[in-house]
Motif scaffolding. Structure first.
Motif, PDB file in Angstrom:
ATOM      1  N   PHE A  19       1.557 -36.870 -14.999  1.00 29.64           N
ATOM      2  CA  PHE A  19       1.848 -38.273 -14.654  1.00 29.64           C
ATOM      3  C   PHE A  19       0.723 -38.878 -13.808  1.00 29.64           C
ATOM      4  CE2 PHE A  19       4.339 -41.385 -11.934  1.00 29.64           C
ATOM      5  CZ  PHE A  19       4.588 -42.290 -12.932  1.00 29.64           C
ATOM      6  N   ASN A  20       0.054 -38.013 -13.007  1.00 28.86           N
ATOM      7  CA  ASN A  20      -1.033 -38.508 -12.146  1.00 28.86           C
ATOM      8  C   ASN A  20      -2.220 -39.039 -12.942  1.00 28.86           C
ATOM      9  OD1 ASN A  20       0.415 -37.778  -9.884  1.00 28.86           O
ATOM     10  ND2 ASN A  20      -0.466 -35.725  -9.799  1.00 28.86           N
ATOM     11  N   GLN A  21      -2.283 -38.739 -14.232  1.00 35.69           N
ATOM     12  CA  GLN A  21      -3.412 -39.217 -15.047  1.00 35.69           C
ATOM     13  C   GLN A  21      -3.104 -40.543 -15.742  1.00 35.69           C
ATOM     14  OE1 GLN A  21      -4.150 -34.709 -16.277  1.00 35.69           O
ATOM     15  NE2 GLN A  21      -5.378 -36.073 -17.542  1.00 35.69           N
ATOM     16  N   LEU A  22      -1.958 -41.148 -15.385  1.00 33.36           N
ATOM     17  CA  LEU A  22      -1.544 -42.357 -16.102  1.00 33.36           C
ATOM     18  C   LEU A  22      -2.595 -43.461 -16.015  1.00 33.36           C
ATOM     19  CD1 LEU A  22       0.618 -43.711 -17.789  1.00 33.36           C
ATOM     20  CD2 LEU A  22       1.804 -44.385 -15.690  1.00 33.36           C
ATOM     21  N   PHE A  45      15.020 -44.546  -9.504  1.00 31.40           N
ATOM     22  CA  PHE A  45      13.780 -44.246  -8.780  1.00 31.40           C
ATOM     23  C   PHE A  45      13.417 -45.316  -7.747  1.00 31.40           C
ATOM     24  CE2 PHE A  45      13.245 -41.877 -12.798  1.00 31.40           C
ATOM     25  CZ  PHE A  45      13.143 -40.600 -12.265  1.00 31.40           C
ATOM     26  N   LYS A  46      14.246 -46.356  -7.643  1.00 31.88           N
ATOM     27  CA  LYS A  46      13.978 -47.403  -6.648  1.00 31.88           C
ATOM     28  C   LYS A  46      13.995 -46.758  -5.265  1.00 31.88           C
ATOM     29  CE  LYS A  46      15.150 -52.262  -6.650  1.00 31.88           C
ATOM     30  NZ  LYS A  46      16.082 -53.245  -7.170  1.00 31.88           N
ATOM     31  N   GLY A  47      12.926 -46.940  -4.516  1.00 30.91           N
ATOM     32  CA  GLY A  47      12.886 -46.328  -3.182  1.00 30.91           C
ATOM     33  C   GLY A  47      12.499 -44.858  -3.199  1.00 30.91           C
ATOM     34  N   ASN A  48      12.227 -44.314  -4.372  1.00 35.46           N
ATOM     35  CA  ASN A  48      11.786 -42.918  -4.465  1.00 35.46           C
ATOM     36  C   ASN A  48      10.256 -42.905  -4.494  1.00 35.46           C
ATOM     37  OD1 ASN A  48      10.858 -40.440  -5.456  1.00 35.46           O
ATOM     38  ND2 ASN A  48      12.665 -40.082  -6.699  1.00 35.46           N
ATOM     39  N   ALA A  49       9.658 -42.811  -3.309  1.00 34.82           N
ATOM     40  CA  ALA A  49       8.202 -42.962  -3.196  1.00 34.82           C
ATOM     41  C   ALA A  49       7.459 -41.858  -3.939  1.00 34.82           C
ATOM     42  CB  ALA A  49       7.792 -42.976  -1.726  1.00 34.82           C
ATOM     43  N   TRP A  50       8.100 -40.682  -4.060  1.00 33.64           N
ATOM     44  CA  TRP A  50       7.443 -39.555  -4.764  1.00 33.64           C
ATOM     45  C   TRP A  50       7.000 -39.995  -6.155  1.00 33.64           C
ATOM     46  CZ3 TRP A  50       9.023 -36.860  -9.258  1.00 33.64           C
ATOM     47  CH2 TRP A  50       8.261 -35.718  -9.556  1.00 33.64           C
ATOM     48  N   LEU A  51       7.833 -40.803  -6.819  1.00 30.28           N
ATOM     49  CA  LEU A  51       7.452 -41.282  -8.148  1.00 30.28           C
ATOM     50  C   LEU A  51       6.794 -42.663  -8.088  1.00 30.28           C
ATOM     51  CD1 LEU A  51       9.011 -40.799 -11.525  1.00 30.28           C
ATOM     52  CD2 LEU A  51       8.609 -43.143 -10.854  1.00 30.28           C
ATOM     53  N   THR A  52       7.432 -43.602  -7.399  1.00 27.31           N
ATOM     54  CA  THR A  52       6.967 -45.002  -7.509  1.00 27.31           C
ATOM     55  C   THR A  52       5.582 -45.213  -6.903  1.00 27.31           C
ATOM     56  OG1 THR A  52       8.167 -45.567  -5.497  1.00 27.31           O
ATOM     57  CG2 THR A  52       9.289 -45.973  -7.576  1.00 27.31           C
ATOM     58  N   SER A  53       5.230 -44.429  -5.880  1.00 27.81           N
ATOM     59  CA  SER A  53       3.906 -44.622  -5.256  1.00 27.81           C
ATOM     60  C   SER A  53       2.791 -44.201  -6.210  1.00 27.81           C
ATOM     61  CB  SER A  53       3.805 -43.803  -3.965  1.00 27.81           C
ATOM     62  OG  SER A  53       3.831 -42.419  -4.283  1.00 27.81           O
ATOM     63  N   ARG A  54       3.139 -43.482  -7.264  1.00 28.96           N
ATOM     64  CA  ARG A  54       2.120 -43.013  -8.211  1.00 28.96           C
ATOM     65  C   ARG A  54       2.006 -43.906  -9.447  1.00 28.96           C
ATOM     66  NH1 ARG A  54       2.971 -37.145  -9.803  1.00 28.96           N
ATOM     67  NH2 ARG A  54       5.211 -37.464  -9.509  1.00 28.96           N
ATOM     68  N   ILE A  55       2.805 -44.978  -9.502  1.00 28.80           N
ATOM     69  CA  ILE A  55       2.666 -45.916 -10.628  1.00 28.80           C
ATOM     70  C   ILE A  55       1.389 -46.727 -10.386  1.00 28.80           C
ATOM     71  CG2 ILE A  55       3.681 -47.927 -11.775  1.00 28.80           C
ATOM     72  CD1 ILE A  55       6.447 -46.817 -11.065  1.00 28.80           C
ATOM     73  N   PRO A  56       0.431 -46.663 -11.313  1.00 27.45           N
ATOM     74  CA  PRO A  56      -0.878 -47.259 -11.049  1.00 27.45           C
ATOM     75  C   PRO A  56      -0.906 -48.774 -11.285  1.00 27.45           C
ATOM     76  CG  PRO A  56      -0.898 -46.178 -13.194  1.00 27.45           C
ATOM     77  CD  PRO A  56       0.478 -45.975 -12.629  1.00 27.45           C
ATOM     78  N   LEU A  57      -0.521 -49.535 -10.263  1.00 27.42           N
ATOM     79  CA  LEU A  57      -0.470 -50.999 -10.388  1.00 27.42           C
ATOM     80  C   LEU A  57      -1.795 -51.625  -9.972  1.00 27.42           C
ATOM     81  CD1 LEU A  57       3.008 -51.656  -8.702  1.00 27.42           C
ATOM     82  CD2 LEU A  57       2.520 -51.657 -11.144  1.00 27.42           C
ATOM     83  N   LEU A 176       4.318 -36.213 -21.118  1.00 28.67           N
ATOM     84  CA  LEU A 176       5.382 -35.228 -20.906  1.00 28.67           C
ATOM     85  C   LEU A 176       5.072 -34.434 -19.640  1.00 28.67           C
ATOM     86  CD1 LEU A 176       5.825 -33.804 -24.547  1.00 28.67           C
ATOM     87  CD2 LEU A 176       7.200 -35.571 -23.417  1.00 28.67           C
ATOM     88  N   ASP A 177       5.677 -34.841 -18.535  1.00 26.10           N
ATOM     89  CA  ASP A 177       5.479 -34.154 -17.259  1.00 26.10           C
ATOM     90  C   ASP A 177       6.831 -33.594 -16.810  1.00 26.10           C
ATOM     91  OD1 ASP A 177       5.137 -33.346 -14.663  1.00 26.10           O
ATOM     92  OD2 ASP A 177       3.971 -35.100 -14.038  1.00 26.10           O
ATOM     93  N   PRO A 178       7.049 -32.280 -17.000  1.00 22.76           N
ATOM     94  CA  PRO A 178       8.367 -31.712 -16.698  1.00 22.76           C
ATOM     95  C   PRO A 178       8.788 -31.872 -15.232  1.00 22.76           C
ATOM     96  CG  PRO A 178       7.033 -30.153 -17.979  1.00 22.76           C
ATOM     97  CD  PRO A 178       6.125 -31.274 -17.554  1.00 22.76           C
ATOM     98  N   GLU A 179       7.809 -32.040 -14.334  1.00 18.24           N
ATOM     99  CA  GLU A 179       8.127 -32.235 -12.909  1.00 18.24           C
ATOM    100  C   GLU A 179       9.015 -33.456 -12.687  1.00 18.24           C
ATOM    101  OE1 GLU A 179       4.456 -30.555 -10.254  1.00 18.24           O
ATOM    102  OE2 GLU A 179       4.622 -32.718 -10.473  1.00 18.24           O
ATOM    103  N   LEU A 180       8.853 -34.464 -13.577  1.00 16.02           N
ATOM    104  CA  LEU A 180       9.608 -35.709 -13.389  1.00 16.02           C
ATOM    105  C   LEU A 180      11.105 -35.510 -13.600  1.00 16.02           C
ATOM    106  CD1 LEU A 180       7.282 -38.311 -15.193  1.00 16.02           C
ATOM    107  CD2 LEU A 180       7.255 -37.606 -12.800  1.00 16.02           C
ATOM    108  N   THR A 181      11.496 -34.353 -14.148  1.00 15.77           N
ATOM    109  CA  THR A 181      12.927 -34.120 -14.408  1.00 15.77           C
ATOM    110  C   THR A 181      13.601 -33.354 -13.271  1.00 15.77           C
ATOM    111  OG1 THR A 181      12.590 -32.009 -15.587  1.00 15.77           O
ATOM    112  CG2 THR A 181      12.443 -34.012 -16.904  1.00 15.77           C
ATOM    113  N   LYS A 182      12.915 -33.163 -12.151  1.00 16.93           N
ATOM    114  CA  LYS A 182      13.419 -32.233 -11.129  1.00 16.93           C
ATOM    115  C   LYS A 182      14.715 -32.679 -10.446  1.00 16.93           C
ATOM    116  CE  LYS A 182      10.489 -33.887  -7.304  1.00 16.93           C
ATOM    117  NZ  LYS A 182      11.482 -34.316  -6.325  1.00 16.93           N
ATOM    118  N   ASP A 183      14.988 -33.981 -10.412  1.00 19.16           N
ATOM    119  CA  ASP A 183      16.181 -34.442  -9.679  1.00 19.16           C
ATOM    120  C   ASP A 183      17.364 -34.798 -10.577  1.00 19.16           C
ATOM    121  OD1 ASP A 183      14.909 -34.157  -7.191  1.00 19.16           O
ATOM    122  OD2 ASP A 183      13.934 -36.115  -7.413  1.00 19.16           O
ATOM    123  N   VAL A 184      17.296 -34.414 -11.848  1.00 19.50           N
ATOM    124  CA  VAL A 184      18.390 -34.753 -12.770  1.00 19.50           C
ATOM    125  C   VAL A 184      19.652 -33.971 -12.382  1.00 19.50           C
ATOM    126  CG1 VAL A 184      19.156 -34.625 -15.169  1.00 19.50           C
ATOM    127  CG2 VAL A 184      16.789 -35.219 -14.662  1.00 19.50           C
TER     128      VAL A 184
END
Length: 360
Positions: A19-22, A45-57, A176-184
């Motif tokens: 995901f970091n290569q997006l 994911f709202k407020g989940n900085a682990w994911l949202t801070s990595r969205i390349p805006l 396909l980044d399996p790490e993104l499924t860790k909180d399901v």
């Protein structure tokens, strides 16, 4: 005979942390600084900085958070498209969906409707889309639905629940980044995992089966058995394998078709709003007649993971409500033909479907 000339996802990246290569993946696709990328993100994911801070805006890029509590609707697609057109000064560079099947299906549908006139409901069916979609990327955060690989986007419309099935639907890029499924949550992991398992069962037992769909289906089926019945997998191994099972299961049905569980769960979903994964499980639990060995396996998996399915969801329905579900289900002719064969209408009667629904 004519063979399917099937569109595949042209680019896919797999790996923990991919995901970091997006940013490097999408940057070359930017049309200009005034044409934003729009990220449709599951609102869990709202407020989940682990994911949202990595969205390349950058520039005018936008994140739109979307609830996945309900199945995606054609009207929802239309309002997203209108919003995106009104706020993008010089077109849109791309749509990036980050979430489960609901979000991925919305991302595919929005990308199509940005280049095709009319309303999303006009395109429910097979091969009705005329113009290629804009660039769109799928990033699953839960595994099993196969939405990341399929040529359909399943939508509930005013008249029916039916996909926009077209060669322009598949993503241009999948991450396909399996790490993104860790909180399901466990139950959610089970329901979408079983969506994948049921894809394989229906493909492998169908009359449309061929060596292409079989090779993918068998791989995904074996992975599902390993993930849901084996105690020796680590959490990360299980995440990696389920992500690949989802991909292979999606490939398997893309070159064949699904069957009885899907045909009936569309009815539940349309009438009762039952989410796709759990709807498939509720139906599949009663399909011994069609898939005896596989339903037995499913019950083992259910027991092992301590899953209690809802019961009696059809208990208080009246005849007209049963009719609605039966009409939706029977309209999915390719699914029945795959499951039963060309003479399916002799076997699958309205009474037969009603008695099955009454057990649920």
């Amino acid at each position: 005979m004519s063979y399917k000339n099937f569109p595949m996802v042209p680019r896919v990246i797999f790996g923990r942390g991919s995901f970091n290569q997006l940013n490097e993946i999408i940057a070359p696709k930017r049309l200009n600084v005034n044409a934003p990328f729009v990220f449709l993100v599951d609102d869990v994911f709202k407020g989940n900085a682990w994911l949202t801070s990595r969205i390349p805006l950058s520039y005018d890029d936008r994140v739109i958070y979307i609830s996945a509590k309900e199945e995606p609707k054609t009207g929802q697609v239309d309002s997203l498209v209108e919003d995106i057109i009104l706020t993008s000064r010089q077109g849109t560079s791309g749509i990036i969906g980050i979430g489960g099947g609901t979000i991925l299906d919305l991302a595919k549908a929005v990308a199509i409707m940005l280049t095709n006139e009319g309303e999303a409901k006009d395109y429910q069916g097979w091969d009705l889309v005329k113009n290629p979609a804009i660039y769109h990327v799928g990033i699953p955060t839960i595994s099993g639905t196969g939405a990341e690989v399929s040529r359909t986007t399943v939508l509930t419309g005013p008249e029916m629940k039916l996909g926009i099935n077209s060669d322009f639907t598949p993503f241009d890029q999948v991450v396909l980044d399996p790490e993104l499924t860790k909180d399901v949550p466990t139950h959610q992991w089970f329901y979408t995992g079983m969506d994948c398992f049921i894809h394989c069962v229906e493909s492998l037992n169908g009359t449309y089966l061929n060596a292409f769909s079989q090779s993918h289906g068998e791989k995904a089926f074996d992975l599902c058995k390993e993930i849901f019945l084996n105690n020796d997998l680590s959490v990360s191994e299980s995440q990696d394998k389920l992500m690949m099972a989802s991909w292979h299961g999606g490939m398997s049905i893309a070159y064949s078709q699904v069957g009885v569980a899907h045909a009936m769960s569309y009815g539940l979903s349309y009438l009762l709003g039952t989410k796709h994964g759990i709807g498939n499980c509720i139906v599949f639990d009663h399909l011994e007649e069609f898939y005896p060995e596989d339903v037995k396996l499913f019950k083992q998996m259910k027991k092992k993971h301590n899953i209690q399915l809802p019961k009696g969801i059809c208990a208080n329905l009246d005849d007209s409500q049963f009719d609605t579900m039966i009409n939706i289900s029977l309209s999915l002719e390719p699914l029945w033909e795959n499951a039963i064969g060309k003479n399916w209408k002799k076997l699958i009667t309205r009474d037969k479907l009603k008695s099955l629904y009454q057990k649920m």
